[in-house]
Design an enzyme around this catalytic site. Sequence first.
Site, PDB file in Angstrom:
ATOM      1  N   HIS A   1       6.813  -2.163  -5.563  1.00 25.21           N
ATOM      2  CA  HIS A   1       6.515  -3.422  -4.867  1.00 25.21           C
ATOM      3  C   HIS A   1       5.021  -3.725  -4.823  1.00 25.21           C
ATOM      4  O   HIS A   1       4.621  -4.789  -4.386  1.00 25.21           O
ATOM      5  CB  HIS A   1       7.072  -3.340  -3.444  1.00 25.21           C
ATOM      6  CG  HIS A   1       6.378  -2.277  -2.632  1.00 25.21           C
ATOM      7  ND1 HIS A   1       6.533  -0.930  -2.897  1.00 25.21           N
ATOM      8  CD2 HIS A   1       5.501  -2.351  -1.608  1.00 25.21           C
ATOM      9  CE1 HIS A   1       5.794  -0.231  -2.046  1.00 25.21           C
ATOM     10  NE2 HIS A   1       5.150  -1.070  -1.257  1.00 25.21           N
TER      11      HIS A   1
ATOM     12  N   LEU B   1      -4.452  10.255   6.912  1.00 26.39           N
ATOM     13  CA  LEU B   1      -4.170  10.314   8.350  1.00 26.39           C
ATOM     14  C   LEU B   1      -5.374  10.702   9.200  1.00 26.39           C
ATOM     15  O   LEU B   1      -5.622  10.121  10.240  1.00 26.39           O
ATOM     16  CB  LEU B   1      -3.002  11.278   8.634  1.00 26.39           C
ATOM     17  CG  LEU B   1      -1.668  10.954   7.957  1.00 26.39           C
ATOM     18  CD1 LEU B   1      -0.571  11.860   8.504  1.00 26.39           C
ATOM     19  CD2 LEU B   1      -1.282   9.494   8.115  1.00 26.39           C
TER      20      LEU B   1
ATOM     21  N   GLU C   1       4.077   9.160  -0.511  1.00 21.05           N
ATOM     22  CA  GLU C   1       3.258   8.238  -1.279  1.00 21.05           C
ATOM     23  C   GLU C   1       1.817   8.743  -1.203  1.00 21.05           C
ATOM     24  O   GLU C   1       1.114   8.506  -0.220  1.00 21.05           O
ATOM     25  CB  GLU C   1       3.304   6.806  -0.733  1.00 21.05           C
ATOM     26  CG  GLU C   1       2.598   5.863  -1.691  1.00 21.05           C
ATOM     27  CD  GLU C   1       1.843   4.689  -1.065  1.00 21.05           C
ATOM     28  OE1 GLU C   1       1.514   3.756  -1.804  1.00 21.05           O
ATOM     29  OE2 GLU C   1       1.560   4.708   0.144  1.00 21.05           O
TER      30      GLU C   1
ATOM     31  N   ASP D   1       4.483   6.587   3.960  1.00 21.01           N
ATOM     32  CA  ASP D   1       3.498   5.684   3.397  1.00 21.01           C
ATOM     33  C   ASP D   1       2.087   6.250   3.538  1.00 21.01           C
ATOM     34  O   ASP D   1       1.738   6.802   4.580  1.00 21.01           O
ATOM     35  CB  ASP D   1       3.598   4.366   4.190  1.00 21.01           C
ATOM     36  CG  ASP D   1       2.667   3.286   3.703  1.00 21.01           C
ATOM     37  OD1 ASP D   1       2.843   2.841   2.556  1.00 21.01           O
ATOM     38  OD2 ASP D   1       1.763   2.884   4.458  1.00 21.01           O
TER      39      ASP D   1
ATOM     40  N   GLU E   1      -9.657  11.687   9.618  1.00 16.63           N
ATOM     41  CA  GLU E   1     -10.987  11.409   9.074  1.00 16.63           C
ATOM     42  C   GLU E   1     -11.899  12.585   9.441  1.00 16.63           C
ATOM     43  O   GLU E   1     -11.784  13.117  10.542  1.00 16.63           O
ATOM     44  CB  GLU E   1     -11.593  10.135   9.683  1.00 16.63           C
ATOM     45  CG  GLU E   1     -10.788   8.867   9.474  1.00 16.63           C
ATOM     46  CD  GLU E   1      -9.535   8.787  10.337  1.00 16.63           C
ATOM     47  OE1 GLU E   1      -9.587   9.252  11.506  1.00 16.63           O
ATOM     48  OE2 GLU E   1      -8.501   8.295   9.860  1.00 16.63           O
TER      49      GLU E   1
HETATM   50  C1  GLC Z   1       1.297   1.541   0.755  1.00 13.23           C
HETATM   51  C2  GLC Z   1       2.322   0.455   0.454  1.00 13.23           C
HETATM   52  C3  GLC Z   1       1.629  -0.872   0.350  1.00 13.23           C
HETATM   53  C4  GLC Z   1       0.894  -1.151   1.649  1.00 13.23           C
HETATM   54  C5  GLC Z   1      -0.035   0.007   2.015  1.00 13.23           C
HETATM   55  C6  GLC Z   1      -0.535  -0.111   3.419  1.00 13.23           C
HETATM   56  O1  GLC Z   1       0.418   1.717  -0.289  1.00 13.23           O
HETATM   57  O2  GLC Z   1       3.023   0.774  -0.711  1.00 13.23           O
HETATM   58  O3  GLC Z   1       2.531  -1.907   0.063  1.00 13.23           O
HETATM   59  O4  GLC Z   1       0.151  -2.329   1.527  1.00 13.23           O
HETATM   60  O5  GLC Z   1       0.613   1.252   1.940  1.00 13.23           O
HETATM   61  O6  GLC Z   1       0.490   0.162   4.333  1.00 13.23           O
END
Ligand code: GLC
Length: 533
Positions: free
Chosen positions: A307, A205, A242, A200, A207
Amino acid sequence: MKKDWFMNAIFYELYVRAFRDSNGDGKGDIPGVIEKLDYLKDLGVDCIWLLPMYPSPLKDDGYDISDFMHIHPDFGTIDDYKRLMEEAHKREMYVVADLVLNHSSDQHAWFQAALKDPSSPFKDYYVWSKTGKEYADARIIFLDTEPSNWAYCPEVGEYYWHRFYSSQPDLNYDNPAVQEEMLNTMRYWASLGLDGFRADAVPYLFEREGTNCENLPVTHNYLKKIRRTLDMEYPGRILLAEANQWPVDVREYFGNGDEFTMAFHFPLMPRIYMAMKKGDPAPIRWAIENTPAIPDGCQWCTFLRNHDELTLEMVTPEEREWMWQQYAPDPKMRLNLGIRRRLAPLLDNDPEKIRQANAILYSLPGTPIIYYGDEIGMGDNIDLFDRNGVRTPMQWSASQQNAGFSEAGQLYAPVIAAAPYAPEQINVADQQKDPQSLLNFMKHLVRLRKERPFLAKSSVQFLDTTSPATLCVIRGDETHRLIALHNLGDNSTDITLPSALQFIPKVELLTGTAIPQGLKTIKLAAHQSAWLE
Ligand code: GLC
């Protein structure tokens, strides 16, 4: 485990909480997912991506984790989780789950220890400031709710850094102890049989002053360490990034094949909607033509919805405005830089458009992901808070009792109740029986796709045709050739096949319609696609 199993595969993203409630408490759970594995297998799913199912106050639907090493009691136990791994593997399916590296919940014992005693070593697990003025070049992601990336903490008398909700303090990756804790988190779930991780929010990670604090070299270094650890200790597991970034920046997350195995293709997604609304193939062509090559053994993950809100971060400000006007006419449909709606409502619940969006995605390179419920065309509920409107209970049947999701009186969220998306209209059981249903189309498309491994990876060519509204995609290699024609327009169109392509396909693959010998012109209805082999 087959090597490179993820290359030519279908992923399915699901919320344990929303899928199937096995114990009647109104919340989906892991045994509920196990009950439905045969459904997923039948759909053709190869890999399930489980959204966070860890202990959490659920302020960000589980992305705010208060204990990285356990299962949320609502969702089951570690034994349930182990059984899910076994049952999935028995069916030759893989499972990946979220690895939320960037932050924890403010309810996590580490953060709580810092609050109680600012001299505790756990204070340094997070990022603090006396002024709350550092890293001013980092953008705010949850724009609708968060005024700043810093939040004041009265207990400590300092500000802490958070890229998402203020209830999700960022972990301090400059602290080697944090780096090790998160490696251990990964080791733990891998040791229980998980096949990989959807990592995620990886760009954030570390700064560093004077930067936008995204995609920093130190961040890549740590991610490479994660990969090395996984390869050494749990070989064959995958890492899916992601990183909601432009293609050149995402490219870095593959490294030299030594960082992520997969990454989501964020720029492609909104351009499929753009192209379909404009009746113009240019946005899709742009996205693919601007996708850099990736190392061998790596793969893109492509998707139409997930989602979260349909993010419009990877488009220009003008395109974003246009997308909002077209796809989110009601301001309630907008969230941050995106649109909080599901696939079917976005595409006017028009079966042709929904099929076409999928047929486009599956005709392009990458491994497609299905977001739970989109395979039956589920609706959304924009009256629910945040992104919860696209996370409502899965509609298994027309049953008055919670659409077959649960036997409870009270659910974690209401089932979609309004026509045309109510369970009487949209549910798995009815669609399984109807050969013309979206579900059966998706099964067919999934099969077409998986039977043609060359579609996952081979080069893409686009061809101009006599129909300017048509996206013509040519895929394949010396031995295979597939032409996908997508009429993106609202009118029917005739496409004269260029002579080089007037070979003789016998059948149009999406519909199974026979094609006459020597065919030169194809007629496509509004938003119709055709796959010719
Ligand atoms: C990612 C997830 C999202 C979440 C965010 C913070 O973007 O997909 O649902 O709110 O990270 O963890």
